[in-house]
Structure formats: C-alpha cells, structure tokens
Design a protein around this motif. Sequence first.
Motif, PDB file in Angstrom:
ATOM      1  N   MET A   1       0.851  -1.182   0.000  1.00 27.15           N
ATOM      2  CA  MET A   1       0.000   0.000   0.000  1.00 27.15           C
ATOM      3  C   MET A   1       0.888   1.233   0.000  1.00 27.15           C
ATOM      4  SD  MET A   1      -2.804   1.079   2.842  1.00 27.15           S
ATOM      5  CE  MET A   1      -1.500   1.277   4.045  1.00 27.15           C
ATOM      6  N   SER A 170     -14.212   6.443  -4.453  1.00 29.77           N
ATOM      7  CA  SER A 170     -12.859   6.534  -3.906  1.00 29.77           C
ATOM      8  C   SER A 170     -12.900   7.298  -2.593  1.00 29.77           C
ATOM      9  CB  SER A 170     -11.905   7.230  -4.887  1.00 29.77           C
ATOM     10  OG  SER A 170     -12.205   8.615  -4.988  1.00 29.77           O
ATOM     11  N   VAL A 181      -3.606   9.150   1.580  1.00 27.66           N
ATOM     12  CA  VAL A 181      -3.654   8.112   0.561  1.00 27.66           C
ATOM     13  C   VAL A 181      -5.032   8.111  -0.069  1.00 27.66           C
ATOM     14  CG1 VAL A 181      -4.237   6.355   2.289  1.00 27.66           C
ATOM     15  CG2 VAL A 181      -3.298   5.662   0.094  1.00 27.66           C
ATOM     16  N   ARG A 182      -5.041   7.981  -1.374  1.00 31.19           N
ATOM     17  CA  ARG A 182      -6.310   7.838  -2.095  1.00 31.19           C
ATOM     18  C   ARG A 182      -6.482   6.356  -2.404  1.00 31.19           C
ATOM     19  NH1 ARG A 182      -8.395   7.364  -7.206  1.00 31.19           N
ATOM     20  NH2 ARG A 182     -10.348   8.495  -7.627  1.00 31.19           N
ATOM     21  N   CYS A 183      -7.660   5.847  -2.123  1.00 30.78           N
ATOM     22  CA  CYS A 183      -7.891   4.429  -2.370  1.00 30.78           C
ATOM     23  C   CYS A 183      -9.224   4.231  -3.077  1.00 30.78           C
ATOM     24  CB  CYS A 183      -7.851   3.632  -1.064  1.00 30.78           C
ATOM     25  SG  CYS A 183      -8.975   4.198   0.221  1.00 30.78           S
ATOM     26  N   SER A 184      -9.302   3.152  -3.829  1.00 32.53           N
ATOM     27  CA  SER A 184     -10.506   2.805  -4.586  1.00 32.53           C
ATOM     28  C   SER A 184     -10.442   1.302  -4.848  1.00 32.53           C
ATOM     29  CB  SER A 184     -10.564   3.582  -5.903  1.00 32.53           C
ATOM     30  OG  SER A 184      -9.505   3.181  -6.761  1.00 32.53           O
ATOM     31  N   ASP A 187      -7.103   1.123  -6.790  1.00 31.68           N
ATOM     32  CA  ASP A 187      -5.872   1.552  -6.137  1.00 31.68           C
ATOM     33  C   ASP A 187      -5.979   1.329  -4.629  1.00 31.68           C
ATOM     34  OD1 ASP A 187      -4.692   2.581  -8.564  1.00 31.68           O
ATOM     35  OD2 ASP A 187      -6.108   4.246  -8.399  1.00 31.68           O
ATOM     36  N   ASN A 188      -4.969   0.701  -4.041  1.00 29.35           N
ATOM     37  CA  ASN A 188      -4.995   0.388  -2.611  1.00 29.35           C
ATOM     38  C   ASN A 188      -6.310  -0.288  -2.244  1.00 29.35           C
ATOM     39  OD1 ASN A 188      -2.407   1.656  -1.922  1.00 29.35           O
ATOM     40  ND2 ASN A 188      -3.465   3.578  -2.379  1.00 29.35           N
ATOM     41  N   LEU A 191      -7.189  -1.526   1.427  1.00 23.20           N
ATOM     42  CA  LEU A 191      -7.497  -0.415   2.319  1.00 23.20           C
ATOM     43  C   LEU A 191      -8.884   0.143   2.015  1.00 23.20           C
ATOM     44  CD1 LEU A 191      -6.688   1.618   4.505  1.00 23.20           C
ATOM     45  CD2 LEU A 191      -5.583   2.989   2.705  1.00 23.20           C
ATOM     46  N   PHE A 192      -9.218   0.214   0.744  1.00 24.52           N
ATOM     47  CA  PHE A 192     -10.524   0.737   0.345  1.00 24.52           C
ATOM     48  C   PHE A 192     -11.647  -0.165   0.838  1.00 24.52           C
ATOM     49  CE2 PHE A 192     -13.974   1.042  -2.876  1.00 24.52           C
ATOM     50  CZ  PHE A 192     -14.302   2.370  -2.710  1.00 24.52           C
TER      51      PHE A 192
END
Length: 492
Positions: A1, A170, A181-184, A187-188, A191-192
């Motif tokens: 991550m 997101s 941190v940007r998550c979706s 991406d990551n 975590l999302f």
Amino acid sequence: MAPSSPAITSTLADLPLQALYARLQPITVPAGHPRATFINWGLSYACTPLAVFEPETEQQCELVFELARREGRTVRAAGVGHSPSDLACTSGYMLRTEKLNKIIEVNAEKKYVVAHGGITLQALHAELAANNLAMINLGSISDQTLAGMVTTATHGSGIAFQVLSTHVMSLTLLLPNGSRVRCSRQDNADLFMASLCGLGSTGLILQVQLEVTDAFRLKETQESIAFDEVIRNLDPIVHSAEHVRLWWFPQAGVVRVSAANRAAEVNAFLCMKPVDTWLWHSLVGYHLLQFLFFLGRYITSLNPWIGRFGAWLVSDKTVGINDSHRIFNIDCKYPQYTTEWAIPYENTRACLSELRAWLDEEAASPTGLRPHFPVEIRFTAADDVWLSPSNGGKTCWIGLVQYKPYGLNVPYRKLFSHFEEIMARHNGRPHWAKAHHLRPDGLRKLYPRFDDFVKVLQEVDPNGMLRNEYVERHLFGKKGREYDERVFKRAH
C-alpha cells in the motif's frame, strides 16, 4: 500500500511542541465547554475526551495527528454522534468533523460528487439538488455525516439495493503516520474495502467521491396489513416495489407496509401534508406519544395499549409523492435505545415468527416485558464489503427501539438481550453502529474477511492510534470500559 503523499512534511515534523500547541489552540474546545463532553444523539452514550478538536481544514487534522503521535495518544473521529453506541466515544483525543463540510467537486455529467467526510447528508442533498442530482438510495435519517455513513455501512431499504457504502468510488484518508492516501477498488484496494465499513479505524476520511444519480421523486404507498398476511406473502411484498420497508406493531398484530417507486409525475397535493395529518402526526402524535411513553416508563401495563394507539395513528392508507430524500427519511421522534441485526433474507419468515411467539409469551405473562415499540424491518441486496452485514447475500434488517421520553432512561437490556439471542439463532450480524456483545471469535465466524480487515488495521495503524474502547473490545478482544447510560447520568 503506497501513500500518495509524504508521511510527514519536514516543516510539521520539525515544529516545536509549543508552536504545535499554539496552532491547535484555535480549534481546541475549552475545558468546561458543553462540547468538551461528547453525548450521542440518542442520549445513551457519553464520554469526556482528553481534549476535543474541531478542525476546519485538512491541514489542521494533520496537526491533531502530529500531536497524538508525539504524545502517544489515541485519536477518535466523531461527526454528529448519531451512532446509538459508544462507537465514537474515547478517553483520548476526539476530532469533531462537522466543520470539514465542504463540497469539493460536483460532476453532473459523470454522476459523482466529491465532498469532505464531515458534511451532513442533509447539506449534501441541497447541493446535489442544485445540480439536479440525488443520492441513489438513503437510510432513515440525513443528520449523519457522509464519513459516518461510509464507515458504518449505513443501509436503506430495497431488495435490489446494496448498503450505501457501495456507492463510494474513492476515498482520501489521513493515515496515523501523517500520510494521505487515495484508495478505490483499483488503487490500494484492500485499504478501500476495509474502509467502506472501517469503523473509523483505517484512517480519517478526509474526502469521499460518491456515485450519485439524476434527481428523482418517489411515489410511496403506505397501508396496514395483518401480520399473518405479511408472513404468508412476504416475498411478493418485499419485491412489490423498488424500496419496501415494514413497521410491525406486535401489540396490534399489524404491519405498516411502505412501498416506494421512482415517479415521473408531479402532484402538488400529494407532496403536501394535509392539516389533519400534521395535527395528528406532528402535534398530537409527537407530544401525546411522548407523554404516554413517559407514563409507560412507570406503569408498564400501559405499553401494549400505547403500541396499539400508535398503530391506530397510522392506520389509514396513504399515498405521497416527493423528492427522494424526503420519502426515504423518517422522523425518528425522540432520543432512543436501539439495536438492529441483519439476517439472511431466506431466514426472515422463520425469524419473525419466532419473534412473535416470544413477544406473545411476554404479553401473556404477568411479569413479562412490556415494550412500546414498533419493529422496523428493511431489506438490502448482497455486497462484497468486508464487514458489511449484507456481505455475501440478500439481507433482512430487523431493529428494535425503546424511546427515551424527555431524555429519561427506560428499561431495555433484557428486551435487547433476548432479541439478540433470537437474531443469533438465525445467523444474524449486528449493525456496527449499534451496541452489541460480539467479540472477535464470534465475528470471525460471521465475516469471512474479518482477519483481512484486522490485518489492514495492523498495517496502517500498528500503534493503535485510531483505536478506542469499542474497537479494542470488538475487533481485538480486549477487556475495557464500555460507555453506557450510567456514564451519561454521571456526566449530567
């Protein structure tokens, strides 16, 4: 991550402690101020944090996290306090998010909005309406914050509609180490998926990108149907409209069925509340019912009659058309104790039948429980959110309420305890925002991704900066304080 920005800027890391205190002073609630004590909306849980901060910018949130790291303190984010449990309570620092309430972007063409996590759904509705947009689905209230909706997997009702967290495209999080941190789903992703029902423990939700839809109206029909008829025709009733929800009055043996569909027509008369409805359901229905609940607190034999009176108040068949959020939302009336569990949809008929048998036994016993509630019953589609109670299958949500007339405590523990036992027998999962007694061993059996969720927490927050007593108790099995109404009485 991989975080999307440096963990801590050198300027912030090198800031002397006294300078940090000075920057935090404008957003620090003074000791002795009413907001220095946190009380949830239901007046059922309270705490006095070590300090309460009310940031207005994302940068001020970073300052709070920096102070917590240096002093080895915990931080708990709280919005308007609508969760009817001690989910937001803490003995550490509390970060109140109501002033982080800005709309960042509205994209009417691509049907999404980006907003701060602290914005209330009510404020979001107004901004969306100005752009001819609306939320896809909604729960019973719009007082809660957007981040609160996301982090507890808030749900509406509609057998083809998932919990509201699934509309998130997101998230932008502030992690305990100071990184953003940007998550979706792309991406990551871990975590999302953990954050869509993250219980405030995966990171501070700074921004939410939410999928929305064109503004729409709902046409709702409500009518009262005998309980036995509802049980016999449960599946056709649940599938009779896009959004179906039920209120069961056990004392009267009837179920109030609400069925709502998207409507193209505009009927000004139906959008209005006639005078007699306002008198009964606002003036008389509010004040008289509250007084009756007050009497029932002392004379429990009145409670069955109060339940039947409540069923009579709403016994007429009604039709209404209005903007979607005005139909989705209901008046919660008074502070309350409440519990809600989600069971597999296929268990609904058997579970409701067992609940009726139990309540009938209580009513027949001279020393039995005398609750005054209607039972709320809603439905959602399956989803894949790790800790969503609807994970893996269609779901029926069943909730109990015991109102607190004039904010006074009422008996509820025995009632809720027996209710939970019945829910557990039907493979129930508790609503995360509401009080329950499950610990890691029990939750692990209910949620296939439970250990994956805990692993994410340990990765992003190895020192437990974002944990509170609720999280430590339910997710990590630690013994500790549970905030309850006794704490509230001491605080007042």
